[in-house]
Design a protein around this motif. Structure first.
Motif, short mmCIF file in Angstrom:
data_model
loop_
_atom_site.label_atom_id
_atom_site.label_comp_id
_atom_site.label_asym_id
_atom_site.label_seq_id
_atom_site.Cartn_x
_atom_site.Cartn_y
_atom_site.Cartn_z
N LEU A 66 0.83 -1.21 0.00
CA LEU A 66 0.00 0.00 0.00
C LEU A 66 0.86 1.26 0.00
O LEU A 66 0.65 2.18 -0.80
N THR A 67 1.85 1.32 0.90
CA THR A 67 2.67 2.53 0.98
C THR A 67 3.56 2.70 -0.25
O THR A 67 3.83 3.82 -0.68
N ALA A 70 1.13 3.92 -3.02
CA ALA A 70 0.69 5.28 -2.72
C ALA A 70 1.74 6.30 -3.13
O ALA A 70 1.41 7.36 -3.68
N ALA A 81 -4.19 10.02 -5.61
CA ALA A 81 -3.57 9.09 -4.67
C ALA A 81 -4.19 9.18 -3.29
O ALA A 81 -4.43 8.16 -2.63
N ALA A 85 -6.01 6.26 -1.42
CA ALA A 85 -5.45 5.81 -0.14
C ALA A 85 -6.52 5.79 0.95
O ALA A 85 -6.56 4.87 1.78
N CYS A 88 -8.64 2.82 0.51
CA CYS A 88 -7.95 1.63 1.05
C CYS A 88 -8.04 1.59 2.57
O CYS A 88 -8.18 0.51 3.17
N GLN A 89 -7.96 2.75 3.20
CA GLN A 89 -8.11 2.83 4.65
C GLN A 89 -9.48 2.30 5.07
O GLN A 89 -9.60 1.51 6.03
N ALA A 240 -0.66 5.61 4.91
CA ALA A 240 -1.01 5.90 3.52
C ALA A 240 -0.86 7.38 3.19
O ALA A 240 -0.33 7.74 2.14
N TRP A 241 -1.33 8.26 4.10
CA TRP A 241 -1.16 9.68 3.84
C TRP A 241 0.32 10.06 3.73
O TRP A 241 0.71 10.78 2.82
N CYS A 244 1.75 9.07 0.49
CA CYS A 244 1.31 9.96 -0.59
C CYS A 244 2.11 11.26 -0.59
O CYS A 244 2.58 11.72 -1.64
#
Length: 393
Positions: A66-67, A70, A81, A85, A88-89, A240-241, A244
Motif C-alpha cells: 500500500l505505501t 501510494a 492518490a 489511499a 484503502c483505509q 497511507a497519507w 502519498c
C-alpha cells in the motif's frame, strides 16, 4: 505475509496507471474537479481491491505494498492518490472489523472495482476529531442514519460510505458506532463546496446523508469505534497519507534534478556545479530520506504487530504513528518550499512552469491540516508520560 504480498505489482502496470494520473493532474487541479480518468483506471485494473483478501477476489496485499503504491500514484497526481489511499483505509476497516455477512457481500464488489468507499467522520463544531460524534444513530426498522458532514473526501463520487455516529440519542459523545451504507441506501445531498488552495481534486465537499441500513452493516462493536480506529483507521491512514506526501515530494525532486542537470552551465537557472545548489539539493534530499526511512520502519512495526494479533493502542506505537504523520507532513512541505526557492520565480513559483512545483507546494501545505498537527503534538506529549521508558522506533 501471503504469497500475493511477496509478489510486486508488475512495474509496467503501475507505470501505466501513473501515466494516466500524470496526464490529467494539471487539469484536475486547474478545474478543481474529481480525477475521474485516474479513478476509472484504478477501478479497471483492480486497485480498489488492493487490500481485499484473495478469497474475496482482491489483490490480498499488505501495508508495505500500500505505501509503495501510494508513493508511485502520488507522483502522478496527489489528489488521486489521496482519494485512493483513503478508500484503502476504509477497505481495511471492512476487512478487519465488518460482520461476516457484510464482508461476503461487499468485499467482492470492492475487488471488482464496483465500490469506491468514502469516509464520513467530520462534523460541524468538532472538525476532524475522530473519536467523538454528535449526530445520533436511531434504531427501529433497521438503523436510521441522519448525518451531516462538512468535509467528505470524494463523497459525491463514492459508491458507499463508512459513517461514524453517536450510538444513540442517550449515548455519550465518545460512544461512537461505525457503519457501512451503500449509496443505494441513502439520500445524498451536497451542503458545501470545496474551493481550496490545494488538493483541489479530492472534491471534499460537505454532504447530508439520510437513510436506513441493516444491523449487519455495523463495523466493529456498537459504541466502540475507538477499538477499530486504533487497530485500522488511524494506522492505515497515517501510513497511507505519509506515503502519498512523500511520493509527491519525491517526484517533484526527481523532476527538479533532471531540469537542473539538463541545463548544464546555460545562464538563467541553477548551476549543477555550484556548491550552493548542491548543498540545497542535499538538504531537500535529507528531509525525504528521513521520511522514507521512518515510513518504512513504522510500516514494518505495524505489520508485525497486526500479523501476530497484537494491539496497536499502546503508547509507544501511537507515538510512532503520530510522529510519522507529523514528520511526513512537515518535512515534505519544507522540501517543496525549498524546491520552489531553488527553482526560482518562473520555474518554481509559476503555474505555467514545466515543473509542477507550484501545485506540489499548494497540495503539501494541506498535509499539516489534514487531521491537524496541533492535535497530534499535544497527543504525543500526553502519551510520553505513559511511555516513561522512551521506547524509540
Amino acid at each position: 505475509m501471503t504469497q500475493r504480498e511477496e509478489e510486486p505489482v508488475p512495474e509496467s502496470d503501475v507505470a501505466d496507471v501513473v501515466a494516466v494520473l500524470s496526464a490529467h493532474a494539471a487539469d484536475v487541479d486547474a478545474r478543481g474537479r474529481f480525477p475521474a480518468e485516474g479513478f476509472a483506471e484504478l477501478r479497471r485494473r483492480g486497485y480498489l481491491g488492493l487490500l481485499v483478501p484473495a478469497e474475496y477476489g482482491g489483490m490480498g496485499a499488505g501495508l508495505a505494498e500500500l505505501t509503495s503504491l501510494a508513493q508511485r500514484f502520488a507522483g502522478g497526481c496527489l489528489s488521486t492518490a489521496m482519494n485512493w489511499a483513503m478508500h484503502c483505509q476504509q477497505t481495511d476497516l471492512v476487512v478487519r472489523h465488518a460482520t461476516p455477512e457484510l464482508r461476503a457481500s461487499l468485499l467482492p464488489r470492492i475487488a471488482d472495482g464496483e465500490v469506491y468507499l468514502a469516509s464520513v467522520t467530520t462534523e460541524a463544531g468538532k472538525g476532524g476529531h475522530l473519536l467523538t460524534a454528535r449526530d445520533a444513530l436511531r434504531t427501529g426498522d433497521g438503523l436510521a442514519v441522519e448525518r451531516e458532514a462538512p468535509v467528505v473526501t470524494g463523497g459525491l463520487h463514492a459508491d458507499g460510505f463508512l459513517i461514524t455516529l453517536r450510538d444513540g440519542p442517550d449515548a455519550a459523545a465518545h460512544e461512537v458506532t461505525l457503519l457501512y451504507a451503500g449509496r443505494e441506501d441513502l439520500k445524498v445531498e451536497q451542503t458545501g463546496a470545496w474551493r481550496t488552495m490545494g488538493m483541489r481534486g479530492t472534491d471534499s465537499v460537505g454532504l447530508r446523508l439520510t437513510g436506513r441500513v441493516a444491523p449487519e452493516c455495523v463495523i466493529g462493536e456498537r459504541g466502540r469505534f475507538r477499538e477499530a480506529a486504533a487497530d485500522s483507521m488511524v494506522p492505515v491512514g497515517h501510513l497511507a497519507w505519509s506515503a502519498c506526501w512523500l511520493g509527491a515530494a519525491r517526484a517533484a525532486l526527481a523532476g527538479l534534478v533532471r531540469w537542473i542537470t539538463a541545463r548544464g552551465r546555460r545562464p538563467g537557472g541553477p548551476d549543477a556545479a555550484s556548491p550552493l545548489v548542491q548543498e540545497r539539493i542535499a538538504r531537500i534530499r535529507l528531509d525525504l530520506e528521513l521520511v522514507s526511512a521512518y515510513l518504512g520502519k513504522v510500516t514494518e512495526e505495524v505489520s508485525r504487530i497486526r500479523a501476530r494479533g497484537g494491539r496497536l493502542d499502546v503508547p509507544s506505537v501511537q507515538i510512532h504513528l503520530n510522529t510519522l504523520k507529523l514528520a511526513a507532513s512537515e518535512l515534505t512541505f519544507r522540501a517543496a518550499d525549498r524546491m520552489v526557492q531553488l527553482a526560482g520565480l518562473a520555474t518554481g513559483y509559476g503555474a505555467e512552469s514545466p515543473l509542477p512545483l507550484e501545485r506540489t507546494f499548494r497540495d503539501l501545505r494541506s498535509a499539516a491540516l489534514n487531521y491537524s498537527n496541533d492535535r497530534l503534538w499535544t497527543a504525543n506529549g500526553t502519551l510520553s508520560w505513559a511511555d516513561r521508558a522512551v521506547t524509540l522506533l
